[in-house]
Motif scaffolding. Sequence first.
Motif, mmCIF file in Angstrom:
data_model
loop_
_atom_site.group_PDB
_atom_site.id
_atom_site.type_symbol
_atom_site.label_atom_id
_atom_site.label_comp_id
_atom_site.label_asym_id
_atom_site.label_seq_id
_atom_site.Cartn_x
_atom_site.Cartn_y
_atom_site.Cartn_z
ATOM 1 N N VAL A 113 3.854 -54.969 18.077
ATOM 2 C CA VAL A 113 2.469 -54.506 18.198
ATOM 3 C C VAL A 113 1.844 -53.548 17.192
ATOM 4 C CG1 VAL A 113 1.045 -52.865 19.877
ATOM 5 C CG2 VAL A 113 2.970 -54.427 20.843
ATOM 6 N N LEU A 114 2.766 -52.866 16.445
ATOM 7 C CA LEU A 114 2.363 -51.863 15.472
ATOM 8 C C LEU A 114 1.789 -53.027 14.147
ATOM 9 C CD1 LEU A 114 5.295 -49.426 15.424
ATOM 10 C CD2 LEU A 114 3.024 -49.019 16.039
ATOM 11 N N LEU A 115 2.409 -53.998 14.041
ATOM 12 C CA LEU A 115 2.039 -54.994 13.029
ATOM 13 C C LEU A 115 0.276 -55.182 12.978
ATOM 14 C CD1 LEU A 115 4.263 -58.289 13.290
ATOM 15 C CD2 LEU A 115 3.966 -56.628 11.306
ATOM 16 N N PHE A 116 0.102 -55.321 14.459
ATOM 17 C CA PHE A 116 -1.472 -55.406 14.359
ATOM 18 C C PHE A 116 -2.165 -54.194 14.623
ATOM 19 C CE2 PHE A 116 0.950 -59.470 15.312
ATOM 20 C CZ PHE A 116 0.239 -60.424 14.469
ATOM 21 N N THR A 117 -1.712 -53.002 14.865
ATOM 22 C CA THR A 117 -2.467 -51.655 15.155
ATOM 23 C C THR A 117 -2.668 -51.227 13.546
ATOM 24 O OG1 THR A 117 -1.010 -51.695 17.000
ATOM 25 C CG2 THR A 117 -2.414 -49.702 16.333
ATOM 26 N N MET A 118 -3.657 -51.885 13.101
ATOM 27 C CA MET A 118 -3.978 -51.459 11.349
ATOM 28 C C MET A 118 -4.971 -50.311 11.715
ATOM 29 S SD MET A 118 -3.666 -51.834 8.244
ATOM 30 C CE MET A 118 -2.849 -53.498 8.004
ATOM 31 N N PRO A 119 -4.518 -49.028 11.112
ATOM 32 C CA PRO A 119 -5.640 -48.124 11.050
ATOM 33 C C PRO A 119 -6.790 -48.301 9.937
ATOM 34 C CG PRO A 119 -3.622 -47.347 10.137
ATOM 35 C CD PRO A 119 -3.342 -48.494 10.635
ATOM 36 N N ASN A 120 -7.790 -47.625 10.178
ATOM 37 C CA ASN A 120 -9.041 -47.800 9.194
ATOM 38 C C ASN A 120 -8.630 -46.685 8.246
ATOM 39 O OD1 ASN A 120 -11.008 -48.669 7.808
ATOM 40 N ND2 ASN A 120 -12.601 -47.416 9.386
#
Length: 476
Positions: A113-120
């Motif tokens: 899940v962290l792979l796709f939880t890209m912060p701006n």
Amino acid sequence: MKGGLAELLNFKQKNRDMNEFVKVPIGEKLSYCFGDPALTLMYTMTSTLLIYFYTNVVGISAGAVGMIMLVSRVFDGFSDVAMGTIIDRTHSKYGKARIWLLRLAFPYAIAAVLLFTMPNIGNIGKIIYAFVSYNLMNTVVYTAISQPFHALGSLMTRDRRDRDTISNLRMMLSITASMIITAFTLPLINYVSGVIGNEQLSWILVTAGYSIVSVFVLLNTYASCTERVQAAPQNKKEDIPFWKSFKITFTNRYFLIALGLMITYTAYQVIIGTDLTYYCQYVLGNANLVMPLSAAEKICTIIGIALLPMLLPKFGKRSLICFGCLLGIAGQLLFLLNITSVPLGVISCIIRGFGIAPFYGVQYSLPSDAIEYGHWKNGVRVEGLMFSSMSMGQKAGSGFTSAIMGAILSMAAFDGMKATAAEQTAEAIATIETFYLYVPIALWAIMFVIAACYKLDKTYDRMMRELLEREGKKAE
């Protein structure tokens, strides 16, 4: 509760038949084999869709993504060997491989899940986050859970035919899962995005759904599968020095044969998988032909694997793999009669699919045979390092092949932004044709030569009788 979750999920191990040569019950076989699609879920996401997410959803440049993948492969190779050594030195009451499925099932889901939880956090921040999260998932967690899973298959039974059956079933499920995920994940993400109106969140939600399913499947694999194989003197549970394990592994001729076949097949897979899109777009003139051509090959591979349990006892691995290589060469040569004929292209893919099935179906039982051979020759079992070295070879083959393909296409002035053959250089079109038509013939020939060196089919039973006599066990 004493022992926690590990003990709670251990209830199926009570009163299990611990005979090392037991025919594994079908329910246990299925519990193990369905673990492969649980790992394939995220492997396919990271190998086929993650690059698209990085470039098209969060806006990281393709050059930066390529550098992340290239540098990460260096760490990945070291982590494979490290995890193999850890498995060989694990002495848990819940097994040396099985326990790691439980320990890492939840970290596996979180890392996915962290792979796709890209912060701006700006372009540089995104690149750093991508590098860290990709290596957390791929280099650390995926390696640490996949290597024990591979090793577990060799620890459930020493019955060679049963191990072959497990490998066949596992690979059928793996390739089926890969086809389904590749075909339906993007449409599913687009649907969710349309419903919630947030594209990145849709990637997170779909990945989270996949991850939850994977956790339950892997927990069931832990609960249902049994490690029965124990080397005779290992009651002492002494750790084998790394360099001794390394020497035993890389002087094992059947491990080297399995590794050579894996590296060559991986190169074939990368070249066909990568170049097929280019070939369809620039030579056949229709990029949409990728799906039917790819499906024709994969479906026939599944059918071929399904036939292996009937064919292996009669013909053996060596003969079937060699025959499959000849089929592959025949399929390639047939297409040379008319390299722009779509019907001939489909027939070529069908023949290739049946050709690769023998190796694809037994690729993970070959190292198990090598483990028994090494135990017979050296008196020591080395499961973890042997399977992790196979994985390292597979990843190295994939990385080097991709790098070489990219360099040669670049030298030929290939430009992916140009949509038609007329816009590409003649050298670029010739390179695409060479990769798809001729290089696979050479790879099939190399696989044939390597497979021809495999001599265990005729000597395996005698070797096992001698090994069991040394261990003071009944040889049947």
